[in-house]
Scaffold this motif. Structure first.
Motif, mmCIF file in Angstrom:
data_model
loop_
_atom_site.group_PDB
_atom_site.id
_atom_site.type_symbol
_atom_site.label_atom_id
_atom_site.label_comp_id
_atom_site.label_asym_id
_atom_site.label_seq_id
_atom_site.Cartn_x
_atom_site.Cartn_y
_atom_site.Cartn_z
ATOM 1 N N LYS A 59 38.344 25.002 -22.243
ATOM 2 C CA LYS A 59 38.911 26.216 -21.646
ATOM 3 C C LYS A 59 37.791 27.095 -21.114
ATOM 4 O O LYS A 59 36.927 27.527 -21.877
ATOM 5 C CB LYS A 59 39.706 26.999 -22.690
ATOM 6 N N ALA A 60 37.818 27.357 -19.805
ATOM 7 C CA ALA A 60 36.790 28.216 -19.202
ATOM 8 C C ALA A 60 37.298 29.654 -19.202
ATOM 9 O O ALA A 60 37.602 30.243 -18.166
ATOM 10 C CB ALA A 60 36.485 27.745 -17.787
ATOM 11 N N GLU A 61 37.409 30.228 -20.400
ATOM 12 C CA GLU A 61 37.912 31.596 -20.552
ATOM 13 C C GLU A 61 36.984 32.362 -21.485
ATOM 14 O O GLU A 61 36.286 31.769 -22.295
ATOM 15 C CB GLU A 61 39.325 31.576 -21.157
ATOM 16 N N GLY A 62 37.029 33.700 -21.347
ATOM 17 C CA GLY A 62 36.214 34.529 -22.242
ATOM 18 C C GLY A 62 34.787 34.647 -21.729
ATOM 19 O O GLY A 62 34.530 34.509 -20.520
ATOM 20 N N ASN A 63 33.854 34.898 -22.644
ATOM 21 C CA ASN A 63 32.446 35.049 -22.238
ATOM 22 C C ASN A 63 31.928 33.747 -21.658
ATOM 23 O O ASN A 63 32.151 32.678 -22.218
ATOM 24 C CB ASN A 63 31.578 35.415 -23.455
ATOM 25 N N ILE A 64 31.184 33.878 -20.573
ATOM 26 C CA ILE A 64 30.738 32.665 -19.887
ATOM 27 C C ILE A 64 29.785 31.836 -20.748
ATOM 28 O O ILE A 64 29.864 30.605 -20.769
ATOM 29 C CB ILE A 64 30.102 33.012 -18.530
ATOM 30 N N GLU A 65 28.918 32.532 -21.542
ATOM 31 C CA GLU A 65 27.966 31.758 -22.358
ATOM 32 C C GLU A 65 28.705 30.958 -23.428
ATOM 33 O O GLU A 65 28.267 29.878 -23.822
ATOM 34 C CB GLU A 65 26.888 32.663 -22.970
ATOM 35 N N ASP A 66 29.875 31.479 -23.867
ATOM 36 C CA ASP A 66 30.644 30.768 -24.894
ATOM 37 C C ASP A 66 31.272 29.499 -24.350
ATOM 38 O O ASP A 66 31.182 28.434 -24.945
ATOM 39 C CB ASP A 66 31.731 31.681 -25.483
ATOM 40 N N TRP A 67 31.921 29.612 -23.173
ATOM 41 C CA TRP A 67 32.569 28.390 -22.681
ATOM 42 C C TRP A 67 31.583 27.387 -22.082
ATOM 43 O O TRP A 67 31.839 26.180 -22.098
ATOM 44 C CB TRP A 67 33.787 28.680 -21.786
ATOM 45 N N LEU A 68 30.427 27.850 -21.602
ATOM 46 C CA LEU A 68 29.397 26.879 -21.179
ATOM 47 C C LEU A 68 28.876 26.116 -22.391
ATOM 48 O O LEU A 68 28.589 24.922 -22.326
ATOM 49 C CB LEU A 68 28.247 27.586 -20.454
ATOM 50 N N ASN A 69 28.751 26.830 -23.538
ATOM 51 C CA ASN A 69 28.370 26.166 -24.786
ATOM 52 C C ASN A 69 29.407 25.140 -25.216
ATOM 53 O O ASN A 69 29.070 24.049 -25.666
ATOM 54 C CB ASN A 69 28.207 27.211 -25.900
ATOM 55 N N SER A 70 30.694 25.513 -25.058
ATOM 56 C CA SER A 70 31.774 24.570 -25.409
ATOM 57 C C SER A 70 31.706 23.340 -24.517
ATOM 58 O O SER A 70 31.916 22.213 -24.969
ATOM 59 C CB SER A 70 33.147 25.222 -25.232
ATOM 60 N N LEU A 71 31.416 23.567 -23.211
ATOM 61 C CA LEU A 71 31.309 22.438 -22.269
ATOM 62 C C LEU A 71 30.158 21.519 -22.676
ATOM 63 O O LEU A 71 30.281 20.290 -22.663
ATOM 64 C CB LEU A 71 31.097 22.975 -20.851
ATOM 65 N N LEU A 72 29.028 22.129 -23.081
ATOM 66 C CA LEU A 72 27.872 21.346 -23.525
ATOM 67 C C LEU A 72 28.230 20.494 -24.742
ATOM 68 O O LEU A 72 27.956 19.295 -24.785
ATOM 69 C CB LEU A 72 26.712 22.299 -23.854
ATOM 70 N N ARG A 73 28.881 21.133 -25.742
ATOM 71 C CA ARG A 73 29.237 20.396 -26.957
ATOM 72 C C ARG A 73 30.236 19.279 -26.663
ATOM 73 O O ARG A 73 30.128 18.181 -27.184
ATOM 74 C CB ARG A 73 29.806 21.366 -28.008
ATOM 75 N N GLU A 74 31.220 19.584 -25.796
ATOM 76 C CA GLU A 74 32.251 18.581 -25.475
ATOM 77 C C GLU A 74 31.638 17.413 -24.700
ATOM 78 O O GLU A 74 31.997 16.253 -24.909
ATOM 79 C CB GLU A 74 33.392 19.237 -24.684
ATOM 80 N N MET A 75 30.679 17.721 -23.784
ATOM 81 C CA MET A 75 29.976 16.656 -23.052
ATOM 82 C C MET A 75 29.267 15.729 -24.043
ATOM 83 O O MET A 75 29.359 14.502 -23.950
ATOM 84 C CB MET A 75 28.959 17.271 -22.095
ATOM 85 N N GLN A 76 28.582 16.331 -25.033
ATOM 86 C CA GLN A 76 27.837 15.520 -26.003
ATOM 87 C C GLN A 76 28.778 14.712 -26.898
ATOM 88 O O GLN A 76 28.530 13.536 -27.173
ATOM 89 C CB GLN A 76 26.931 16.416 -26.849
ATOM 90 N N ASN A 77 29.892 15.325 -27.313
ATOM 91 C CA ASN A 77 30.859 14.608 -28.160
ATOM 92 C C ASN A 77 31.500 13.448 -27.416
ATOM 93 O O ASN A 77 31.680 12.359 -27.958
ATOM 94 C CB ASN A 77 31.955 15.563 -28.664
ATOM 95 N N THR A 78 31.857 13.707 -26.132
ATOM 96 C CA THR A 78 32.481 12.654 -25.319
ATOM 97 C C THR A 78 31.513 11.499 -25.139
ATOM 98 O O THR A 78 31.877 10.330 -25.300
ATOM 99 C CB THR A 78 32.885 13.225 -23.939
ATOM 100 N N LEU A 79 30.262 11.841 -24.823
ATOM 101 C CA LEU A 79 29.277 10.784 -24.575
ATOM 102 C C LEU A 79 29.008 9.989 -25.853
ATOM 103 O O LEU A 79 28.875 8.762 -25.817
ATOM 104 C CB LEU A 79 27.981 11.396 -24.044
#
Length: 389
Positions: A59-79
């Protein structure tokens, strides 16, 4: 930094961040949002068009640094999940199916898993079974021949699997040629034990089912695969010099130090560091140093690296002024001491308490003996392990 200001100012509009994703990630050029839920990211794309559908939408909502962090973690988990599947598949699938089923980075680590498993198995059985070393040699040669045969196909046949397929196969051939040569050398030297240094000094790839991550071992140092998405990268041809550099840099990191490749221009100091980062699935941030850099700029870069767990490679480090370098030594030392003491947070030299990701690594490259270069102060020298290139 104008990029950073723009990213922060566009926080409420996730689509506007697309052009800046390259500054934040190694190989994500753009992301695809869900058709109906416009704030949810479902797929990441590299520059050549290769993509990875994320296991869970972000979800790209809320503070940008928070959801960019979520994207980073999800990228690593998926990989990590994809690499886990490939670790199982590399035992059962043939080379061609493995290559086309997975992304470039995953197919590559897949054949590296297979090579390590085959070779270790042969070394364990070598004392009791006579022809096993030769059989494994044939197996390695067969896999390389399969890759070469795929590369000989027409462009149209390869494009069915994506426009980047030829580059992906060429990268796999580059790495696999080295693997075959290593094994031929081991057979010639009559090595019969997995503890022999000739085998130990190689980069060896394992999937640790007990820990649920990929592990890369170089000599006696074990690295966790960092699952940064690397796109379709070309890799260096591995020479004896590259091998030696890998061992030295791995030892440096194992002793909680930085690495310092030194040598004339064009010997591959920075490229070898970047290539080692690729081997470990890491994002390597390269900074070109100049005499304009003061301790505040360096402090901000080092703090960023310590929090993100990326590797930092400082090019032509000895261009920085001597008085700045002695402060930088204190800054680097504060990070390395915190890693050695296995801390979660630590106090940086400016008094700020920051989080620590222990995967961080510092590398400096130097051109000795040119005009306008300073000799490194001793308190900095002791923190970096030198390698002559």
């Amino acid at each position: 930094d104008p990029n950073l200001l723009e990213i922060l100012s566009q926080g409420s509009n996730p689509e506007a961040i697309q052009p800046h994703l390259q500054s934040v990630f190694d190989s994500i050029e753009y992301v695809e949002f869900h058709r109906t839920e416009r704030t949810q990211i479902q797929t990441i794309f590299s520059g050549v068009g290769e993509n990875i559908p994320l296991r869970n939408r972000v979800k790209a909502e809320g503070n940008i640094e928070d959801w960019l962090n979520s994207l980073l973690r999800e990228m690593q988990n998926t990989l990590r999940a994809i690499v886990r599947e490939a670790a199982g598949d590399c035992e059962v699938l043939d080379t061609e199916s493995l290559t086309h089923k997975y992304q470039a980075q995953v197919s590559l680590i897949g054949i590296q898993f297979k090579w390590t498993a085959d070779c270790e198995d042969a070394l364990y059985r070598a004392k009791s079974e006579k022809g096993i070393m030769g059989q494994t040699n044939k197996k390695n040669q067969g896999r390389l021949n399969d890759l070469v045969a795929m590369n000989m196909l027409k462009d149209d046949d390869l494009r069915k699997h994506g426009s980047w397929t030829r580059r992906k196969i060429e990268t796999m051939i580059t790495v696999d040629v080295h693997q075959r040569d290593v094994w031929e050398d081991i057979v010639k030297r009559k090595v019969r034990d997995t503890e022999d240094f000739e085998w130990q000094k190689q980069a060896r790839f394992y999937w640790r089912y007990d820990m649920d991550y990929a592990m890369i071992s170089v000599a006696d140092v074990d690295f966790k695969y960092c699952n940064e998405y690397l796109g379709v990268k070309e890799r260096l041809v591995i020479t004896p010099l590259t091998d030696r550099c890998y061992i030295t840099l791995a030892q440096a990191l194992g002793m909680f130090l930085g690495g310092a490749p030194a040598g004339p221009a064009g010997t591959g100091k920075t490229e070898t560091t970047k290539d080692m980062g690729c081997t470990l699935g890491k994002y390597v941030v390269v900074t070109n140093c100049s005499d304009q850099m003061d301790f505040r700029i360096m402090g901000n870069i080092l703090k960023g690296l310590a929090q993100s767990g990326c590797w930092g490679c400082f090019d032509e480090f000895n261009r920085i002024d001597l008085e700045v370098l002695s402060v930088v030594a204190q800054q680097v030392m504060s990070v390395l001491v915190a890693i050695r003491e296995d801390r979660k947070t630590f106090q940086f030299t400016d008094g700020q308490v920051i989080n620590l990701d222990k995967e961080v690594g510092f590398f400096i490259t130097m051109n000795p003996g040119y005009a306008g270069r300073t000799e490194l102060p001793d308190n900095l020298k002791v923190l970096f392990r030198p390698v002559a290139m």
